[in-house]
Every structure is written in structure tokens, then in C-alpha cells.
Design a protein around this motif. Structure first.
Motif, mmCIF file in Angstrom:
data_model
loop_
_atom_site.group_PDB
_atom_site.id
_atom_site.type_symbol
_atom_site.label_atom_id
_atom_site.label_comp_id
_atom_site.label_asym_id
_atom_site.label_seq_id
_atom_site.Cartn_x
_atom_site.Cartn_y
_atom_site.Cartn_z
ATOM 1 N N THR A 25 -1.142 -0.990 -7.743
ATOM 2 C CA THR A 25 -1.806 -0.070 -8.660
ATOM 3 C C THR A 25 -0.937 0.099 -9.904
ATOM 4 N N ASP A 28 -7.067 8.766 3.960
ATOM 5 C CA ASP A 28 -6.081 8.345 2.959
ATOM 6 C C ASP A 28 -6.294 6.887 2.580
ATOM 7 N N CYS A 29 -6.462 6.045 3.596
ATOM 8 C CA CYS A 29 -6.660 4.609 3.343
ATOM 9 C C CYS A 29 -7.904 4.373 2.502
ATOM 10 N N TRP A 57 -0.478 7.073 6.994
ATOM 11 C CA TRP A 57 -1.703 7.343 6.235
ATOM 12 C C TRP A 57 -2.865 7.502 7.199
ATOM 13 N N ASN A 88 -9.380 4.180 -5.058
ATOM 14 C CA ASN A 88 -8.572 4.331 -6.263
ATOM 15 C C ASN A 88 -8.142 2.972 -6.803
ATOM 16 N N ARG A 110 -1.310 5.433 -10.395
ATOM 17 C CA ARG A 110 -0.700 5.843 -9.133
ATOM 18 C C ARG A 110 -0.904 7.332 -8.923
ATOM 19 N N GLN A 121 2.199 1.615 -3.364
ATOM 20 C CA GLN A 121 1.177 1.512 -4.411
ATOM 21 C C GLN A 121 1.571 0.468 -5.467
ATOM 22 N N SER A 156 -9.455 6.466 0.535
ATOM 23 C CA SER A 156 -9.251 6.995 -0.818
ATOM 24 C C SER A 156 -8.369 6.062 -1.636
ATOM 25 N N TYR A 157 -7.345 5.487 -0.982
ATOM 26 C CA TYR A 157 -6.447 4.570 -1.690
ATOM 27 C C TYR A 157 -7.211 3.347 -2.185
ATOM 28 N N PHE A 177 -0.758 10.297 -2.202
ATOM 29 C CA PHE A 177 -0.474 9.332 -1.153
ATOM 30 C C PHE A 177 1.007 9.439 -0.804
ATOM 31 N N MET A 207 0.829 -1.195 0.000
ATOM 32 C CA MET A 207 0.000 0.000 0.000
ATOM 33 C C MET A 207 0.873 1.258 0.000
#
Length: 510
Positions: free
Chosen positions: A337, A356-357, A352, A363, A342, A334, A359-360, A346, A331
């Protein structure tokens, strides 16, 4: 008695030597495990056995040791002798704590323990007191006998720092578990651990005047500590002061307070949760915390596996929040991803937040649903990223916990409310908890296999933590992140990531 073993000291009268020995007692204003030590005046005890025998009575026979227990999570014990020397013990990992394990307590004139009351409704202070008292009792249990003991329950300087309410009834900060736990008041929470001590010549419990209505309770506690039989031998009468019942009450209260800590808000609670996770294991994978739960699981009152369920659920949180879990490393980089998805918002190397988590993962879900066929060069990079991700292993480093969770661990209930915990769990640890085990794999689970709970669950999960490679992994990850920051001014790190991870991991022999 004269002897050549005393050397030239034999020329001095015994009375003069006695005055010299009495002045060997430490009298410096303050010492702690982190401050420079004064010259060792007690080195003479190692000169010969006869000197040791002659000096020891003068060091301890008139010594009263005062131990103060404060309701502050970061300060465990303050110890003071009659000459004004003070030792501050921060926690059980402090070198001074181990030093006091070896003190010949039974030779003291008196041991006096003072416990300041927590502020009204301040549960984190009560938890801190309970932990500190248990640590003190553990220390005293290791000694070869104890002197007379005084326990003083003191009202604090804060107006609300009292053991009793205005009407004289005992304060009760913890309401969890009252249906089955007979330990209800704050004073019982901190006094009951002392009931594990045995063979104390004389015990006196001193309390504020507004608690004198509880006099019978204090008298019973005094009698328990004066028992000459070892703790665990007074059994079978189903009495409140039966040793089995005492241990059950201690275990119930420990579990209640640990559960309260999971949910409490505030900076102190955040740091206490961090310490609990950060010191869950040592560098060799040994866990004193799990040993405590193992002992509880063997007690007659804890035969139901759900009694120790919490330690397994808490270990799930540990795996999820571990900065060096394989999933957390993926994570933070990334790696799962594709380069084109990417996002620079982040920040690598920083903790995080929950948004943030979330949203990650949003995404990541969007990227996985993108129907676009990657270009050939992107496909090569994605294969490199996949290879890099496959090399990551869940590791352990206390330093990594401290660096990543600088402000502590927020209440665990926040994670459950703000982010689907099972999503994080699946993304971060599924492969390590299930798929890599030759017996417990995803098919076995789908066929109805029941995962172990509590302590047995922790024993299963710890097999997938690489303790030996922890520091090397932390250093490699830090080096990679520093390099990315130095070469990507806009915060992006989309190109050559997987190849960079593989090369760096080779250099660190990971």
C-alpha cells in the motif's frame, strides 16, 4: 550364581538382593516431562551386564502398567505403575513419549489400557481420543514384543460420557463418510487402531454392561491382536478382518476426522488446528503429517489422487495463514500500500481478525485504483517499498505461529464464508506457488497445465519455504515492528518503511 562382576553385592544372599532390586522401581507420586526428575535409581543397570540381567526380571516380571487415555486434546496419556508412580505424557513431542518407546514391554506382567468415553455429541473429544490411541499404538508397535493386554472402555463421570445410548445401541458421533466407511460407532473408532498390534499373548476387551450386545465384535478384535503374523500379512480373503480392510477403515476414519476438525467450532478445536499447522513441519522442513498422507497415497485403496486431495487443500490454508509467508509479511507491514493510503487501524504485530483482513484488501483495492500521481518523494519511497517486498521470502517458524495465532485457528469454513479465499491465496502466495517456478508459471497454467493434487501438490509448494531463515526472519520482523511501535505513537508507519526493511534484512543476512 556368583561372579566377581557383582563386587561386594555377592556377599548378600540372593533373596536379600531380590528385595533391593524390587524396590528400585519408581514410586514417586508424579513425574512429567516438564517437572524435575528424582535421583536416577536405575543407573545401576549400566554398571555391568550381569547386574543388568539379574535386576531386570525384578523390575518388570510382576509389574502391571496402567495407561489411561483421556478425551482431552492437551493430555495424551497418563501412565501409572503398581507403586503409584505416574507419568503424564502431553503429546508425541514430549520427552517422556520417547522414553517409553524404549521400555521392554514384553517383560511386563500385564499392560492395562483404560479409555474414557467422550461426552455425547462432543466430536472434539472423540477426535482427541482417536489421536491419542493411534499415538499409543504407534508407541507399542516399536516394542520388541508385548505382554498380555487388557483394554477397558469406561463410561466417564459426566452423565453423557457413555459408549452406548440409553437403548443400548452404540453411540455414533461421526456421520461423515458412513456411505463407504464401515467404522461407524465411537467404540470402533478408538478400538480399531489396536488391530495393528500383533503377537499379544492374551487380550481381553472389557466394556460397560450396556455394550455387551457387541460381544462378537470385541471377541474378533481380541483374536486379531493375538495373531502371530506381522500386520499386513493377513490378506486376500476380502474379510472384514483382512489387514488391508483394517488399514483402509483406519485411513478412511483418519480422513473423516481430519475433515471434521477443519470445520469444528470452539476453543479446543481452534487450538488443535493451530497445533496441526504449527507442527506440520519441523525446523528442517520434514513433515510427519505429510509422511502419513504419503503412506496412505501408496495404499491399494487410495490410488485415485482425489483420495488424498484434502492434504493439498489443507496445505493451501497453511500457506495462507503462515505468519511468515511472504504475503503475510507484506500484509502485516502494508508494504503493497502506498504511504498515503496506509491506515493505522491495522495493528502491527497482532493477529488480524477476518474483518481486519477484508478491510485491508478493500483498502488495498481502493489504493490501487487511485488515479492520483504520487509526488516525487512518495515515488522514491514506493520504489523502496517495492524493493523491500521483493526481498521477503516465505519462511517457517513454530514460534511465529504460536505468537501470531495465540487463540488458535478458527474453523476454516469461516474464512471461506467471510472472505474470498482465492483473493487471500493470490495476494499471499501466487508468486511462490507459480511465478518463481521455471516450469510451472502463469503462462503454463493458462495453456492448460494441470497442477498436481494432494501429496504431490504439497511437495511442489514446500520448495518455496525457506526453513533455514525462519527464526532470523521472525526476529527481524519483531524488531522492525517493535521499533515502529516505539517511534510512531499514533500507530502510523508511512515513511521510510521500505528502506528500514532493507537495512534490517541486511543486518540479519536475509
Amino acid at each position: 550364581m556368583t561372579s566377581h562382576n557383582l563386587g561386594l553385592l555377592v556377599a548378600f544372599p540372593a533373596e536379600i538382593r531380590a528385595e533391593v532390586w524390587r524396590n528400585l522401581r519408581p514410586s514417586t507420586p508424579s513425574t512429567s516431562g516438564n517437572t524435575p526428575k528424582r535421583k536416577d535409581t536405575l543407573g545401576i543397570l549400566r554398571a555391568c551386564r550381569q547386574l543388568n540381567h539379574e535386576i531386570m526380571p525384578y523390575l518388570y516380571d510382576k509389574e502391571i502398567l496402567n495407561i489411561r487415555v483421556e478425551p482431552i486434546w492437551s493430555k495424551c496419556l497418563a501412565v501409572e505403575n503398581e507403586h503409584g508412580a505416574i507419568w503424564s505424557i502431553a503429546n508425541t513431542r514430549d520427552l517422556l513419549y520417547n522414553a517409553f518407546l524404549n521400555l521392554p514391554y514384553r517383560k511386563l506382567k500385564l499392560l492395562r489400557v483404560s479409555i474414557n468415553a467422550p461426552e455425547t455429541g462432543n466430536l472434539i473429544q472423540l477426535i482427541s481420543l482417536s489421536n491419542h490411541v493411534r499415538d499409543l499404538v504407534h508407541l507399542l508397535e516399536q516394542s520388541n514384543g508385548l505382554p498380555s493386554l487388557e483394554i477397558h472402555l469406561l463410561d466417564s463421570q459426566s452423565p453423557s460420557g457413555t459408549w452406548a445410548k440409553a437403548d443400548g445401541t452404540p453411540k455414533n458421533t461421526v456421520t461423515r463418510g458412513l456411505a463407504w466407511n464401515t467404522v461407524s460407532s465411537d467404540y470402533e473408532t478408538v478400538l480399531l487402531p489396536f488391530c495393528r498390534l500383533r503377537g499379544v499373548p492374551q487380550v481381553h476387551v472389557h466394556v460397560p454392561e450396556d455394550l455387551t450386545s457387541e460381544e462378537n465384535m470385541f471377541k474378533n478384535i481380541e483374536k486379531v491382536l493375538e495373531r502371530t503374523s506381522l500386520f499386513g500379512s493377513v490378506l486376500g480373503d476380502e474379510n472384514y478382518w483382512d489387514d488391508n480392510n483394517i488399514q483402509e477403515m483406519l485411513d478412511d476414519k483418519f480422513i473423516d476426522l481430519e475433515t471434521e476438525l477443519d470445520e469444528l467450532p470452539g476453543e479446543d478445536a481452534n487450538m488443535m488446528r493451530l497445533e496441526r499447522f504449527m507442527f506440520w513441519y519441523n525446523d528442517d522442513g520434514i513433515s510427519e503429517y505429510v509422511k502419513k498422507w504419503e503412506r496412505i497415497s501408496r495404499e491399494p485403496h487410495a490410488q485415485d489422487s482425489f483420495y488424498t486431495y484434502d492434504v493439498g487443500a489443507r496445505h493451501d490454508w497453511l500457506l495462507t495463514l503462515n505468519p511468515l509467508s511472504a504475503g503475510m509479511q507484506k500484509m502485516r507491514l502494508q508494504l503493497e500500500t502506498s504511504p498515503s493510503h496506509r491506515r493505522s487501524e491495522f495493528p502491527l504485530g497482532h493477529s488480524w481478525s477476518l474483518p481486519d483482513c477484508k478491510s485491508y484488501f478493500d483498502n488495498l483495492s481502493t489504493a490501487r485504483q487511485d488515479p492520483a500521481v504520487p509526488e516525487q518523494d512518495q515515488e522514491v519511497e514506493m520504489n523502496q517499498d517495492e524493493e523491500a517486498a521483493s526481498r521477503l521470502r516465505t519462511c517457517w517458524s513454530r514460534t511465529a505461529w504460536k505468537e501470531y495465532h495465540k487463540l488458535g485457528i478458527p474453523p476454516l469454513v469461516r474464512y471461506a464464508n467471510d472472505l474470498d479465499f482465492m483473493v487471500i491465496q493470490r495476494e499471499m502466495e501466487e508468486a511462490y506457488r507459480f511465478h518463481q517456478d521455471p516450469i510451472i508459471d502463469s503462462k503454463t497454467i493458462s495453456d492448460g497445465y494441470t497442477l498436481p493434487l494432494g501429496v504431490e501438490q504439497v511437495k511442489l509448494q514446500v520448495k518455496y519455504i525457506d526453513f533455514e531463515a525462519g527464526e532470523r526472519t521472525r526476529e527481524a520482523l519483531k524488531s522492525l515492528i517493535d521499533n515502529i511501535h516505539a517511534n510512531c505513537s499514533d500507530g502510523t508507519h508511512s515513511r521510510g518503511l521500505g528502506l528500514g526493511v532493507c537495512n534490517l534484512w541486511d543486518r540479519h543476512q536475509l
